[in-house]
Design an enzyme around this catalytic site. Structure first.
Site, PDB file in Angstrom:
ATOM      1  N   SER A 176       2.517   5.399  -3.730  1.00  0.00           N
ATOM      2  CA  SER A 176       2.445   5.647  -2.291  1.00  0.00           C
ATOM      3  C   SER A 176       3.685   6.396  -1.810  1.00  0.00           C
ATOM      4  O   SER A 176       4.743   6.370  -2.461  1.00  0.00           O
ATOM      5  CB  SER A 176       2.323   4.320  -1.536  1.00  0.00           C
ATOM      6  OG  SER A 176       3.535   3.577  -1.655  1.00  0.00           O
ATOM      7  N   CYS A 211      -5.444   9.415  -5.296  1.00  0.00           N
ATOM      8  CA  CYS A 211      -4.670  10.253  -4.377  1.00  0.00           C
ATOM      9  C   CYS A 211      -5.302  11.613  -4.171  1.00  0.00           C
ATOM     10  O   CYS A 211      -4.888  12.356  -3.273  1.00  0.00           O
ATOM     11  CB  CYS A 211      -3.231  10.401  -4.865  1.00  0.00           C
ATOM     12  SG  CYS A 211      -3.066  11.360  -6.388  1.00  0.00           S
ATOM     13  N   PHE A 256      -1.674   1.500 -10.058  1.00  0.00           N
ATOM     14  CA  PHE A 256      -2.808   0.718 -10.553  1.00  0.00           C
ATOM     15  C   PHE A 256      -4.078   1.529 -10.674  1.00  0.00           C
ATOM     16  O   PHE A 256      -4.971   1.172 -11.445  1.00  0.00           O
ATOM     17  CB  PHE A 256      -3.063  -0.488  -9.633  1.00  0.00           C
ATOM     18  CG  PHE A 256      -3.691  -0.139  -8.303  1.00  0.00           C
ATOM     19  CD1 PHE A 256      -5.056   0.079  -8.169  1.00  0.00           C
ATOM     20  CD2 PHE A 256      -2.915  -0.029  -7.151  1.00  0.00           C
ATOM     21  CE1 PHE A 256      -5.639   0.403  -6.953  1.00  0.00           C
ATOM     22  CE2 PHE A 256      -3.479   0.293  -5.929  1.00  0.00           C
ATOM     23  CZ  PHE A 256      -4.847   0.513  -5.828  1.00  0.00           C
TER      24      PHE A 256
END
Length: 500
Positions: free
Chosen positions: A227, A282, A150
């Site tokens: 993730s 990230c 997202f």
């Protein structure tokens, strides 16, 4: 009125048939603005079938045809970058300038794909033995899939499909169901640029759609960004089904600040890298390691800058940071701050009570700064994915590097110093895939590959750059021996006039 987002399959919008829908919320208001169709296995199968049919001709198309389309695509993306950025802001919440930056970084990979002719050049060795030549070539895989997060709903898809289709593959994209509109717009523009129907398909959904892609026998490879727990699952499941996989996971990026560093530059970098895009990236710096006696001064400088950041709706030109993607994610991020003091941290800034006038139901959180954080605390061990910066203290360079290398993550890292020798030693000793020297977010340019080490990457290939080209192609070596015409019993008549 609630908007509806459907799938994009075979060059056109295809209405969802599963009966399952997901809500898409404007993070600045908390209002559900859109519903997105969630695909079942049959709908995923239809997208894969469309891609497989298109591959029959696209896989053998000329490089000139592919690059001509990509050049037109690049021009359309450039002309519509504001529209793409607006779609990102409306569903993700990041400020417009951040969204424009995301589009620009995605365009870098489209530009790399435009020059794919150079990347796909093979190798030739002549006369390796008597009249024997050896050639190495690269060919596409077939149907490949991308599963994207997202936090960069346009950039990460553009890190994948432009290279994949430039190499001759066809593509099925499964974007995040939290902010799906940008993916459809990218696909529609590709179709407008002349990409044949079925070469790029977009199918929306949750875990059932993901699992259908991972199990489908006609999907040759899977690219994923998200993730670490999901990256592990994607890698294990797709690999077990015989697919090539690149699965990029989470991160806990450290910034090592040595005593000789320019502390103003380091503080500026820490604030922009930790709190930009609300920390939902990230490559965010989420841990600063202050070496020696610089910690107190550095924390004071970071606090001074962080307190000036203006938080507000992403479509407000004065906003510097927007809301988080969902209320549930906001609450999870806040829990790390509220529990930090009990685990030994000094809470320098607590952003958990932040609200924005006129947008009280938005998914707001302020900037948080935690000092003297211990390595066994939750705020340090977990990827928070929000605007929370942890500061740790180390007495020496060696202690700081050991602390960084002990982390299970190895995505990106940075060092701030004026000492070239220390920087050189750091870039060789630190265990991370991307290193910045006085650069806080060392995301490589498009022609170098992006990827981490340890629990930040599962699979052998990094994304885009040379690794991306290699991931979306497979090598073939051809050994050829042709007899010389003079060896034929009666010679060879080549049809030339004979002169007597």
């Amino acid at each position: 009125m609630t908007k509806t987002v459907h799938h994009f399959i075979g060059g056109k919008t295809v209405e969802g048939t599963s009966g399952e829908w997901g809500p898409v919320t404007d993070p600045a208001t908390g209002v559900v603005t859109t519903r997105v169709a969630l695909a079942d296995a049959d709908e995923v199968g239809a997208a894969v079938a469309s891609a497989k049919e298109a591959y029959a001709t696209w896989g053998t198309s000329s490089l000139a045809q592919r690059t001509a389309i990509l050049f037109r695509y690049r021009a359309l993306l450039d002309a519509r970058r504001d529209d793409i950025a607006a779609a990102i802001t409306a569903e993700h919440g990041k400020v417009h300038s951040d969204a424009l930056g995301e589009v620009a970084r995605g365009l870098e990979i489209v530009e790399l794909a435009c020059g794919i002719t150079v990347q796909l050049k093979g190798e030739l060795s002549t006369q390796v033995s008597n009249r024997v030549d050896v050639a190495a070539i690269r060919q596409p895989l077939g149907v490949v899939a991308g599963i994207t997060p997202f936090n960069f709903p346009a950039m990460v898809p553009m890190w994948m499909f432009p290279l994949a289709v430039a190499c001759g593959n066809t593509f099925v994209l499964k974007p995040s169901e939290k902010d799906p509109s940008a993916a459809n717009l990218l696909a529609e523009l590709a179709s407008e640029a002349g990409l044949p129907d079925g070469v790029l398909n977009v199918v929306h959904g949750g875990k059932p759609a993901v699992d259908a892609l991972l199990a489908h026998p006609d999907v040759a490879a899977v690219s994923f960004v998200g993730s670490t727990p999901i990256a592990k699952y994607i890698h294990a499941t797709a690999s077990a089904n015989g697919k090539r996989v690149q699965a990029l996971g989470g991160a806990k990026n450290h910034m090592l600040v040595l005593p000789d560093a320019d502390l103003d530059a380091a503080a500026d970098a820490a604030v922009s890298a930790a709190y930009g895009s609300a920390g939902e990236r990230c490559m965010a710096i989420s841990a600063v390691v202050a070496v020696g006696a610089v910690g107190d001064e550095l924390v004071a400088k970071i606090r001074e800058r962080a307190e000036k950041i203006k938080i507000g709706p992403g479509n407000d030109p004065t906003s510097e940071m927007g809301p988080l993607i969902t209320a549930a994610h906001r609450d999870k991020v806040a829990s790390y701050v509220t529990g930090a003091a009990a685990q030994g941290a000094e809470v320098v800034l607590d952003g958990t009570g932040h609200t924005v006038d006129g947008h009280e139901d938005g998914h707001w959180i302020g900037l948080s700064l935690l000092d003297k954080v211990s390595t066994d605390s939750d705020a340090y061990r977990d990827e928070i994915f929000g605007p929370v910066l942890c500061v740790l203290r180390a007495e020496t360079y060696e202690e700081g590097v050991a602390l960084i290398n002990a982390s299970p993550f190895g995505n990106g890292t940075a060092i701030f110093t004026r000492d070239g020798g220390a920087a050189r030693r750091f870039q060789l000793e630190v265990q991370a895939g991307m290193v910045g020297v006085n650069v806080p977010i060392p995301v490589p340019v498009g022609y170098h590959s992006f990827g981490g080490w340890k629990d930040s990457l599962f699979g052998d290939h990094h994304i885009y750059g040379n690794d991306g080209v290699h991931f979306y192609t497979r090598g073939k070596v051809v050994t050829t021996r042709w007899p010389d015409p003079s060896d034929a019993p009666a010679g060879v008549d080549l049809g030339f006039p004979r002169n007597h």
